[in-house]
Design a protein around this motif. Sequence first.
Motif, PDB file in Angstrom:
ATOM      1  N   MET A   1       0.847  -1.201   0.000  1.00 49.15           N
ATOM      2  CA  MET A   1       0.000   0.000   0.000  1.00 49.15           C
ATOM      3  C   MET A   1       0.880   1.249   0.000  1.00 49.15           C
ATOM      4  O   MET A   1       1.856   1.330   0.726  1.00 49.15           O
ATOM      5  CB  MET A   1      -0.910  -0.026   1.220  1.00 49.15           C
ATOM      6  CG  MET A   1      -1.787   1.203   1.345  1.00 49.15           C
ATOM      7  SD  MET A   1      -2.888   1.140   2.751  1.00 49.15           S
ATOM      8  CE  MET A   1      -4.409   0.937   1.882  1.00 49.15           C
ATOM      9  N   ILE A   2       0.523   2.192  -0.845  1.00 49.25           N
ATOM     10  CA  ILE A   2       1.284   3.433  -0.952  1.00 49.25           C
ATOM     11  C   ILE A   2       0.769   4.431   0.081  1.00 49.25           C
ATOM     12  O   ILE A   2      -0.432   4.596   0.264  1.00 49.25           O
ATOM     13  CB  ILE A   2       1.183   4.008  -2.377  1.00 49.25           C
ATOM     14  CG1 ILE A   2       1.847   3.037  -3.363  1.00 49.25           C
ATOM     15  CG2 ILE A   2       1.843   5.360  -2.455  1.00 49.25           C
ATOM     16  CD1 ILE A   2       1.814   3.492  -4.787  1.00 49.25           C
ATOM     17  N   ASP A   3       1.699   5.089   0.743  1.00 53.15           N
ATOM     18  CA  ASP A   3       1.400   6.057   1.799  1.00 53.15           C
ATOM     19  C   ASP A   3       0.905   7.371   1.180  1.00 53.15           C
ATOM     20  O   ASP A   3       1.671   8.087   0.531  1.00 53.15           O
ATOM     21  CB  ASP A   3       2.662   6.272   2.621  1.00 53.15           C
ATOM     22  CG  ASP A   3       2.464   7.170   3.820  1.00 53.15           C
ATOM     23  OD1 ASP A   3       1.428   7.859   3.917  1.00 53.15           O
ATOM     24  OD2 ASP A   3       3.358   7.177   4.678  1.00 53.15           O
ATOM     25  N   GLU A   4      -0.365   7.670   1.383  1.00 58.12           N
ATOM     26  CA  GLU A   4      -0.981   8.885   0.829  1.00 58.12           C
ATOM     27  C   GLU A   4      -0.251  10.142   1.297  1.00 58.12           C
ATOM     28  O   GLU A   4      -0.078  11.095   0.525  1.00 58.12           O
ATOM     29  CB  GLU A   4      -2.459   8.948   1.233  1.00 58.12           C
ATOM     30  CG  GLU A   4      -3.219  10.105   0.634  1.00 58.12           C
ATOM     31  CD  GLU A   4      -3.499   9.951  -0.854  1.00 58.12           C
ATOM     32  OE1 GLU A   4      -3.677  10.989  -1.518  1.00 58.12           O
ATOM     33  OE2 GLU A   4      -3.512   8.824  -1.355  1.00 58.12           O
ATOM     34  N   ARG A   5       0.212  10.152   2.530  1.00 56.78           N
ATOM     35  CA  ARG A   5       0.927  11.312   3.070  1.00 56.78           C
ATOM     36  C   ARG A   5       2.204  11.564   2.272  1.00 56.78           C
ATOM     37  O   ARG A   5       2.515  12.706   1.929  1.00 56.78           O
ATOM     38  CB  ARG A   5       1.257  11.081   4.548  1.00 56.78           C
ATOM     39  CG  ARG A   5       2.030  12.198   5.206  1.00 56.78           C
ATOM     40  CD  ARG A   5       2.397  11.851   6.649  1.00 56.78           C
ATOM     41  NE  ARG A   5       3.150  10.610   6.747  1.00 56.78           N
ATOM     42  CZ  ARG A   5       4.473  10.502   6.577  1.00 56.78           C
ATOM     43  NH1 ARG A   5       5.185  11.572   6.282  1.00 56.78           N
ATOM     44  NH2 ARG A   5       5.084   9.341   6.704  1.00 56.78           N
ATOM     45  N   ARG A   6       2.929  10.504   1.930  1.00 55.82           N
ATOM     46  CA  ARG A   6       4.166  10.651   1.173  1.00 55.82           C
ATOM     47  C   ARG A   6       3.883  11.151  -0.255  1.00 55.82           C
ATOM     48  O   ARG A   6       4.655  11.926  -0.813  1.00 55.82           O
ATOM     49  CB  ARG A   6       4.943   9.331   1.126  1.00 55.82           C
ATOM     50  CG  ARG A   6       5.500   8.899   2.458  1.00 55.82           C
ATOM     51  CD  ARG A   6       6.489   9.872   3.032  1.00 55.82           C
ATOM     52  NE  ARG A   6       7.831   9.611   2.501  1.00 55.82           N
ATOM     53  CZ  ARG A   6       8.866  10.408   2.665  1.00 55.82           C
ATOM     54  NH1 ARG A   6       8.743  11.527   3.316  1.00 55.82           N
ATOM     55  NH2 ARG A   6      10.031  10.100   2.156  1.00 55.82           N
ATOM     56  N   ILE A   7       2.766  10.713  -0.829  1.00 52.59           N
ATOM     57  CA  ILE A   7       2.375  11.189  -2.157  1.00 52.59           C
ATOM     58  C   ILE A   7       2.134  12.695  -2.115  1.00 52.59           C
ATOM     59  O   ILE A   7       2.612  13.439  -2.969  1.00 52.59           O
ATOM     60  CB  ILE A   7       1.126  10.449  -2.671  1.00 52.59           C
ATOM     61  CG1 ILE A   7       1.445   8.974  -2.911  1.00 52.59           C
ATOM     62  CG2 ILE A   7       0.577  11.111  -3.939  1.00 52.59           C
ATOM     63  CD1 ILE A   7       0.226   8.103  -3.148  1.00 52.59           C
ATOM     64  N   LEU A   8       1.410  13.144  -1.103  1.00 52.71           N
ATOM     65  CA  LEU A   8       1.126  14.580  -0.966  1.00 52.71           C
ATOM     66  C   LEU A   8       2.402  15.373  -0.712  1.00 52.71           C
ATOM     67  O   LEU A   8       2.564  16.483  -1.231  1.00 52.71           O
ATOM     68  CB  LEU A   8       0.100  14.810   0.142  1.00 52.71           C
ATOM     69  CG  LEU A   8      -1.297  14.239  -0.137  1.00 52.71           C
ATOM     70  CD1 LEU A   8      -2.190  14.415   1.090  1.00 52.71           C
ATOM     71  CD2 LEU A   8      -1.921  14.865  -1.372  1.00 52.71           C
ATOM     72  N   GLU A   9       3.326  14.811   0.078  1.00 53.07           N
ATOM     73  CA  GLU A   9       4.610  15.474   0.328  1.00 53.07           C
ATOM     74  C   GLU A   9       5.407  15.596  -0.971  1.00 53.07           C
ATOM     75  O   GLU A   9       6.010  16.637  -1.236  1.00 53.07           O
ATOM     76  CB  GLU A   9       5.422  14.696   1.362  1.00 53.07           C
ATOM     77  CG  GLU A   9       4.871  14.799   2.762  1.00 53.07           C
ATOM     78  CD  GLU A   9       5.566  13.856   3.741  1.00 53.07           C
ATOM     79  OE1 GLU A   9       6.456  13.072   3.328  1.00 53.07           O
ATOM     80  OE2 GLU A   9       5.218  13.893   4.929  1.00 53.07           O
ATOM     81  N   ALA A  10       5.421  14.530  -1.761  1.00 53.56           N
ATOM     82  CA  ALA A  10       6.137  14.555  -3.039  1.00 53.56           C
ATOM     83  C   ALA A  10       5.506  15.579  -3.986  1.00 53.56           C
ATOM     84  O   ALA A  10       6.223  16.337  -4.656  1.00 53.56           O
ATOM     85  CB  ALA A  10       6.147  13.169  -3.673  1.00 53.56           C
TER      86      ALA A  10
END
Length: 77
Positions: free
Chosen positions: A1-10
């Motif tokens: 599962m991909i971390d939504e928080r990390r996607i938003l940070e990127a």
Amino acid sequence: MIDERRILEAAAAIKRYLATRPNAADTLEGIHHFWIDWGGQTESIAITAEALKLLVTEEFLEQKNIGSRVLWRRKRI
């Protein structure tokens, strides 16, 4: 599962990068390695790919096919 928080940070890091370099364009790999400061952590390139998809959905970025490569850049109006 991909971390939504990390996607938003990127995605936020990509926006910051383009705020100072509005004409920049790069590949997924280039963006992952050079546009985003991961703070010394190793992060999956899938996070960057998802961030790019999000920014296309938001109409902030666009893809440009150049030969066999795909470049990402700020959406041109």
